[in-house]
Scaffold this active site. Structure first.
Site, PDB file in Angstrom:
ATOM      1  N   GLU A 109      20.166 -12.258   8.835  1.00 46.61           N
ATOM      2  CA  GLU A 109      20.595 -10.870   8.713  1.00 46.61           C
ATOM      3  C   GLU A 109      20.180  -9.969   9.877  1.00 46.61           C
ATOM      4  OE1 GLU A 109      22.524  -9.525   6.104  1.00 46.61           O
ATOM      5  OE2 GLU A 109      22.814 -11.659   5.765  1.00 46.61           O
ATOM      6  N   SER A 489      17.340 -13.768 -60.220  1.00 43.34           N
ATOM      7  CA  SER A 489      16.075 -14.157 -60.843  1.00 43.34           C
ATOM      8  C   SER A 489      14.908 -14.165 -59.864  1.00 43.34           C
ATOM      9  CB  SER A 489      16.213 -15.541 -61.477  1.00 43.34           C
ATOM     10  OG  SER A 489      17.164 -15.498 -62.528  1.00 43.34           O
TER      11      SER A 489
END
Length: 792
Positions: A109, A489
């Site tokens: 770069e 239940s």
């Protein structure tokens, strides 16, 4: 009046000056003109500079670099289970980055990074000639410093004003910050594709490792990405990524950073490019989503998505995986009992190949190992040999009649009566490819029914497992905490616990006989019944709970009072609204699985309510502890009551509706739950270490089908889960607290037995409540009908 010169006089004047005089005059005025334009240019440039400078941001903000970073959620062993971020970034110091990584980025770069002052005019000119030579843009003239400037301060539009701003800021940054500081900012800020910002996140994305562990070949891959992360993606375009890698390595050779031999070795290094894991979906999605909602609600979205929170939870990854597997197996078994709904869809012959191509591109490949579920297409049917050929994404399988028997109706004689060529089906792998190259398959289908499973560690309250549905990708609703379903239940132990504190004992007797209630306002009659639709006469409370007798539970609630029972439920952690009528004895009011487990945990914890803990600790990016949760124990009921209920729930396993759980070969207290019309099936149970609950039902609330009770639909999931998580754990027994005594009673009356007569057993009592009366002599009453008459 001035005399006008004649032409001859003018000519003479010109002759007098001569050529030398004319040239001197020309250069003099040219010099003055150049000087004027130079001054004018300087004034204009100064004006532009000062005008632009007034609008430029202050670069001093870079000194306090606090970019958005990932918030991470961890399991109980500190393994990562989820990430949340707007920008997936993990900031790491330059010292943790390999030297080869920084050198690779600089070579690719900005090779003159250490020589220029933020702007490199030599590189700009060189890039211009390179691009002209190549006929396309192969190099850029921007320096790393300029890229930092663009990333932090400028918008992406391309115009001269932005380039001027970029140059000014780059120069200022170079003067104010060291080269190492600029590199630190650049390598943590840069976008490298697939949601990764910075080299650490990119290293995890592509290679599944930290940046500090990268080799030269991997460093070169990352350094080749900044120009076009999407175009050069190692996931989507490996060939382009390879070319960029070679370019980076060649640049490193040109700059004398590495040798040709090192570059060749790096080029030949085989890379293990790993698709980035979707932590949020893969491991514990319902748990992670619950944590996400809590953190966002408590601390705000900005804190969650930008401030790098470290969130430590109580979830156990292995237990969570087991839960999902057992839930899947249980739901598929239930779904098969309800029949085959047909193929996913049907394809024409020309559509089969495009279907698999689309399937491969849209989903991660499934490892074709035994038990794996995958999609297939029927490509051949041999009714003579009764074998179907099924094409898979990566192979061919065969489907025998025995492995699709559940899908065949009575009239179906051949496989072709059930499936056709072109049908898209779901299959499981029974065995991997043999010498014929075929996988042995079994027909499956995606369950329409849903489930939830949760497991809490008794002593700590840590929620170790939470699965809120069959497939989080299809439906994110968390049925473990967001749904309110009738517990049936499974609610009864709360009523029985309340009764134990009201003077009842497990040996108390209530007559199981018909009863009718009439609403005074509407004159509507309610005639409750037991599941098996018969009555059993005089029944001990222990037996009534073990066998889930509805009538006894209603009469018990009638005696202790509805208001008292509701207040008692609140003490056990039930927060949902409860109807103020006797139907709550049968679990008619909706509660969440989490609430029910919390209530049962009181029994497991000797009467103490231990608040469930999902999040153990939250730490911000600076190391400050925002939240620290430890176990909070609050006494809810007496320890003797808690143990008595535990003992009664052990009878559910030993003699009642949960007998299949005896396969665990260890003490378990549990209760089944089934609602009217079989809309909901529950199984809640606990050992001294874990409290686990399972719910099964349809989201749209419809019947699960004939016989699909809690013991058949929910219990197998619970049992499969508990078997596996307890396999390597020592057997523990429930501790008997002080104040509990055991006494021998008559098994039919609950009273002290007459010596050597009738069936006797030991029963548990709070100290001082054991019976003092003896049973009557046998044959005093004619039979159960006398109890019914007297009760009515």
């Amino acid at each position: 009046m001035q005399k006008q010169k004649t032409k001859s006089e003018i000519k003479k004047a010109r002759v007098k000056k001569g050529p030398g005089g004319m040239i001197a005059t020309f250069f003099k005025w040219t010099a003055w003109g150049c000087f004027f334009f130079f001054i004018l240019g300087c004034v204009v440039a100064a004006g532009i500079y000062f005008h632009i400078s007034e609008t430029l941001p202050k670069i001093s903000t870079l000194a306090d670099y606090r970019p958005p970073v990932i918030s991470t959620i961890y399991a109980d062993d500190n393994r990562k289970i989820a990430e949340f971020a707007k920008e997936r970034r993990i900031v790491v110091p330059l010292t943790l980055m390999p030297r080869m990584l920084t050198e690779a980025f600089i070579a690719a770069e900005d090779s003159r990074f250490y020589k220029h002052q933020g702007i490199d005019f030599i590189s700009i000119i060189r890039a211009l000639f390179k691009n002209i030579e190549a006929g396309t843009i192969v190099q850029g003239g921007s320096t790393i410093t300029q890229q930092v400037t663009k990333s932090f301060f400028l918008t992406p539009e391309r115009n001269y004003a932005r380039k001027i701003k970029e140059a000014i800021l780059a120069y200022r940054i170079d003067k104010s910050f060291s080269k190492e500081e600029v590199l630190y900012l650049y390598l943590n800020q840069i976008y490298l594709g697939h949601g990764a910002y910075g080299v650490e996140a990119a290293a995890e994305n592509y290679f599944g490792k930290s940046v500090s562990d990268l080799n030269l070949a991997e460093c070169a891959i990352l350094a080749g990405l900044p120009q076009a992360p999407s175009r050069d993606s190692p996931f989507r375009h490996p060939e382009r990524a390879k070319q960029r890698q070679i370019y980076v390595l060649n640049r490193m050779v040109e700059e004398g950073i590495i040798t040709n031999i090192q570059a060749t070795e790096a080029i030949n290094t085989e890379l293990d490019i790993k698709p980035r894991r979707n932590w949020y979906i893969e491991e514990v999605p319902h748990y992670a989503e619950h944590v996400r909602r809590y953190v966002e609600k408590t601390y705000g979205a900005d804190k969650l998505y930008n401030e790098g929170l470290q969130i430590y939870t109580a979830v156990n990854i292995e237990m969570q995986k087991i839960a999902r597997e057992e839930m899947g197996a249980g739901l598929r078994a239930l779904d098969k009992r309800q029949g085959y709904r047909g193929p996913v869809k049907h394809l024409a012959p020309s559509e089969i190949e495009p279907f698999f191509q689309a399937l491969k591109s849209e989903t991660e490949p499934v490892a074709l190992t035994p038990g794996a579920l995958t999609t297939g297409v029927v490509v051949s049917i041999n009714d003579t040999e009764k074998i179907l050929g099924v094409r898979l994404a990566d192979g061919i399988g065969s489907l025998a009649p025995i492995d699709m028997r559940w899908a065949r109706k009575a009239s179906a004689q051949n496989p072709g009566d059930v499936l056709a060529v072109g049908d898209v089906i779901m299959v499981s792998i029974k065995s991997v490819a043999d010498e014929t190259g075929l996988f042995q398959l079994a027909l499956e289908q995606t369950p329409a029914v849903q489930s939830a499973l949760m497991c809490i560690e008794a002593q700590t309250g840590h929620v170790k497992t939470m699965v809120g549905g069959y497939d989080f990708k299809e439906n994110q609703f968390n049925r473990a905490i967001q749904a309110r379903r009738q517990p049936g239940s499974a609610f009864k132990p709360i009523i029985y616990a309340a009764a134990m504190d009201k003077g009842f004992t497990p040996a108390s007797m209530i007559v199981d006989s018909p009863i009718v209630f009439t609403a005074s306002e509407s004159n509507i009659k309610w005639k409750p019944k037991n599941y098996e639709e018969k009555f059993n006469g005089p029944t001990l409370l222990r037996d009534a709970l073990a066998h889930s007798r509805n009538i006894v539970s209603i009469k018990l609630l009638q005696q202790i009072g509805v208001g008292y029972a509701i207040d008692y439920a609140r003490k056990l952690g039930i927060e949902s609204p409860l109807s103020r009528n006797l139907s709550i004895a049968l679990g008619s009011s909706g509660v969440s699985l989490l609430e029910l487990l919390t209530a049962y945990s009181v029994f497991a914890n000797h009467g103490y309510l231990v608040s469930p803990i999902f999040i153990i600790k939250i730490v911000d990016r600076d190391g400050n502890v925002l939240e620290l949760n430890s176990s909070v124990r609050k006494k809810a009921i007496d320890k003797t009551t808690a143990y008595i209920v535990t003992s009664m729930l052990e009878s559910v396993v030993q003699d009642g509706t949960g007998q299949r759980v005896q396969e665990l070969h260890r003490p378990v207290a549990a209760k089944t739950g089934t609602t009217n019309d079989l809309f909901d099936a529950w199984f809640i149970g606990y050992t001294p270490r874990y409290i686990t609950g399972t719910w099964v039902g349809f989201d749209e609330e419809k019947t699960l089908g004939r016989g699909e009770t809690g013991g058949r639909a929910a219990l197998p999931i619970w049992l499969g889960f508990m078997k596996r998580i307890l396999a390597d754990k020592p057997v523990q027994v429930f501790e008997v607290p002080d104040g509990v005594v055991f006494a021998k009673i008559d098994a039919k009356t609950g009273l002290l037995p007459i010596a050597e007569s009738g069936e006797t057993r030991f029963e548990v009592f709070k100290e001082g409540t054991q019976p003092t009366e003896y049973s009557e002599a046998p044959g005093t009453l004619a039979g159960p009908e006398d109890f019914f008459k007297s009760d009515l």
